[in-house]
Design a protein around this motif. Sequence first.
Motif, PDB file in Angstrom:
ATOM      1  N   TYR A  33       0.891  -1.687  -0.267  1.00  0.00           N
ATOM      2  CA  TYR A  33       0.157   0.302  -0.126  1.00  0.00           C
ATOM      3  C   TYR A  33       1.251   1.170   0.325  1.00  0.00           C
ATOM      4  CZ  TYR A  33      -2.978  -3.706   1.713  1.00  0.00           C
ATOM      5  OH  TYR A  33      -3.339  -4.565   2.264  1.00  0.00           O
ATOM      6  N   PHE A  35       0.945   5.536   0.024  1.00  0.00           N
ATOM      7  CA  PHE A  35       0.322   6.823   0.898  1.00  0.00           C
ATOM      8  C   PHE A  35       0.483   8.156   1.179  1.00  0.00           C
ATOM      9  CE2 PHE A  35      -2.319   3.793   4.131  1.00  0.00           C
ATOM     10  CZ  PHE A  35      -1.470   2.753   3.730  1.00  0.00           C
ATOM     11  N   VAL A  95       4.351   0.626   2.819  1.00  0.00           N
ATOM     12  CA  VAL A  95       3.688  -0.756   3.326  1.00  0.00           C
ATOM     13  C   VAL A  95       3.335  -1.817   2.807  1.00  0.00           C
ATOM     14  CG1 VAL A  95       1.640  -0.020   4.385  1.00  0.00           C
ATOM     15  CG2 VAL A  95       2.914  -0.951   6.056  1.00  0.00           C
ATOM     16  N   ASN A  99       3.267  -6.254   6.836  1.00  0.00           N
ATOM     17  CA  ASN A  99       3.565  -5.960   7.835  1.00  0.00           C
ATOM     18  C   ASN A  99       3.287  -4.321   8.628  1.00  0.00           C
ATOM     19  OD1 ASN A  99       5.793  -5.186   8.871  1.00  0.00           O
ATOM     20  ND2 ASN A  99       7.466  -5.360   7.296  1.00  0.00           N
ATOM     21  N   THR A 100       2.113  -5.140   9.067  1.00  0.00           N
ATOM     22  CA  THR A 100       1.212  -3.428   9.521  1.00  0.00           C
ATOM     23  C   THR A 100       1.866  -2.520  10.384  1.00  0.00           C
ATOM     24  OG1 THR A 100       0.707  -4.636  11.529  1.00  0.00           O
ATOM     25  CG2 THR A 100      -1.592  -5.271   9.316  1.00  0.00           C
ATOM     26  N   GLY A 101       2.077  -1.436  10.022  1.00  0.00           N
ATOM     27  CA  GLY A 101       1.704  -0.592  10.838  1.00  0.00           C
ATOM     28  C   GLY A 101       3.703   0.131  10.488  1.00  0.00           C
ATOM     29  N   LYS A 102       4.205  -0.866   9.902  1.00  0.00           N
ATOM     30  CA  LYS A 102       5.493   0.324   9.738  1.00  0.00           C
ATOM     31  C   LYS A 102       6.226   0.127   8.375  1.00  0.00           C
ATOM     32  CE  LYS A 102      10.482  -1.724   8.983  1.00  0.00           C
ATOM     33  NZ  LYS A 102      11.076  -3.785   9.100  1.00  0.00           N
ATOM     34  N   LEU A 103       5.352   1.384   8.209  1.00  0.00           N
ATOM     35  CA  LEU A 103       5.851   2.220   7.039  1.00  0.00           C
ATOM     36  C   LEU A 103       6.963   3.055   6.425  1.00  0.00           C
ATOM     37  CD1 LEU A 103       2.623   3.174   7.520  1.00  0.00           C
ATOM     38  CD2 LEU A 103       2.674   5.088   7.040  1.00  0.00           C
ATOM     39  N   PHE A 105       8.671   5.971   5.220  1.00  0.00           N
ATOM     40  CA  PHE A 105       8.937   7.334   4.219  1.00  0.00           C
ATOM     41  C   PHE A 105       9.604   8.077   3.622  1.00  0.00           C
ATOM     42  CE2 PHE A 105       5.295   8.031   7.247  1.00  0.00           C
ATOM     43  CZ  PHE A 105       4.783   7.514   8.251  1.00  0.00           C
ATOM     44  N   GLY A 106       8.905   9.179   2.961  1.00  0.00           N
ATOM     45  CA  GLY A 106      10.613   9.294   2.261  1.00  0.00           C
ATOM     46  C   GLY A 106      10.997  10.419   3.051  1.00  0.00           C
TER      47      GLY A 106
ATOM     48  N   SER B  33       2.375   2.033  17.549  1.00  0.00           N
ATOM     49  CA  SER B  33       3.655   2.512  16.783  1.00  0.00           C
ATOM     50  C   SER B  33       4.167   3.405  17.116  1.00  0.00           C
ATOM     51  CB  SER B  33       3.561   2.364  14.767  1.00  0.00           C
ATOM     52  OG  SER B  33       2.892   0.958  14.627  1.00  0.00           O
ATOM     53  N   TYR B  35       7.711   6.266  15.954  1.00  0.00           N
ATOM     54  CA  TYR B  35       8.344   6.649  15.299  1.00  0.00           C
ATOM     55  C   TYR B  35       9.453   7.016  15.706  1.00  0.00           C
ATOM     56  CZ  TYR B  35       5.902   4.495  11.510  1.00  0.00           C
ATOM     57  OH  TYR B  35       4.741   2.991  11.020  1.00  0.00           O
ATOM     58  N   PHE B  45      10.743   3.482  11.646  1.00  0.00           N
ATOM     59  CA  PHE B  45       9.810   3.436  12.544  1.00  0.00           C
ATOM     60  C   PHE B  45      11.122   3.098  13.659  1.00  0.00           C
ATOM     61  CE2 PHE B  45       6.724  -0.268  13.279  1.00  0.00           C
ATOM     62  CZ  PHE B  45       7.208  -1.449  13.667  1.00  0.00           C
ATOM     63  N   GLN B  48       6.577  -1.343  16.949  1.00  0.00           N
ATOM     64  CA  GLN B  48       5.275  -0.681  16.898  1.00  0.00           C
ATOM     65  C   GLN B  48       5.123  -2.356  18.628  1.00  0.00           C
ATOM     66  OE1 GLN B  48       2.504  -3.698  14.153  1.00  0.00           O
ATOM     67  NE2 GLN B  48       1.765  -1.654  14.099  1.00  0.00           N
ATOM     68  N   SER B 100      -2.853  -2.224   6.943  1.00  0.00           N
ATOM     69  CA  SER B 100      -2.128  -0.900   6.943  1.00  0.00           C
ATOM     70  C   SER B 100      -3.268   0.174   5.951  1.00  0.00           C
ATOM     71  CB  SER B 100      -0.744  -0.771   6.119  1.00  0.00           C
ATOM     72  OG  SER B 100      -0.326  -0.997   7.115  1.00  0.00           O
ATOM     73  N   LEU B 105      -2.481   4.485  10.170  1.00  0.00           N
ATOM     74  CA  LEU B 105      -2.183   4.917  10.645  1.00  0.00           C
ATOM     75  C   LEU B 105      -2.889   6.291  12.000  1.00  0.00           C
ATOM     76  CD1 LEU B 105       1.972   3.963  10.867  1.00  0.00           C
ATOM     77  CD2 LEU B 105      -0.552   3.172  12.201  1.00  0.00           C
TER      78      LEU B 105
END
Lengths: 115, 116
Positions: A33, A35, A95, A99-103, A105-106, B33, B35, B45, B48, B100, B105
């Motif tokens: 996914y 975002f 993500v 692997n839920t929650g472990k985004l 990021f750029g 979670s 960060y 990250f 979590q 997700s 989140l």
Amino acid sequence: AQTVTQSQPEMSVQEAETVTLSCTYDTSESDYYLFWYKQPPSRQMILVIRQEAYKQQNATENRFSVNFQKAAKSFSLKISDSQLGDAAMYFCAYVSSGNTGKLIFGQGTTLQVKP
Amino acid sequence: DAGVTQSPTHLIKTRGQQVTLRCSPKSGHDTVSWYQQALGQGPQFIFQYYEEEERQRGNFPDRFSGHQFPNYSSELNVNALLLGDSALYLCASSFPGGNSYNSPLHFGNGTRLTVT
């Protein structure tokens, strides 16, 4: 390892105009996914729009839309009719579906909106 | 409906000290979670928590530890602080079990930690 790259540290747009923020990512997975988050000076990360990788149709949320090119691993954000309240830092995030929650990021793009 | 709340808002510590940051998830959420966001960078990250256990962990040293309480609130502890630990620490919560996408989140406003 998955990575997300935003090559535009800063962008500016005139109020009411349209701007596109770029994002590329690298992954060997097929199910994931993507975002776009907005972070104004208040520091809270706000979800702008999301896209499922297996959906070819580009997501749209009011003035915000994405151009998702899965083969090119590109996920750009288009903001139409820009408003002063759109000024913020924008982050592209990835993500894995498993692997839920472990985004991931750029680095972010700071968007300035000029009146 | 309260969103994710974090405390304190700002914190100044000295190298070598220990710090505890706190987070209360959004109502109805039970997964938390953490960060770390260095100045001008995207969040990274840390780990979590779900059902009071660490479910996933990022590339952070053992100096970073956490805890989740039965009411789903969470703490982030950092020992032996280094100057490089200066950052904005963000807490995010979500629904359990959902992916997700379906349960994106929700972030708090963060705690700004400065290590001198």
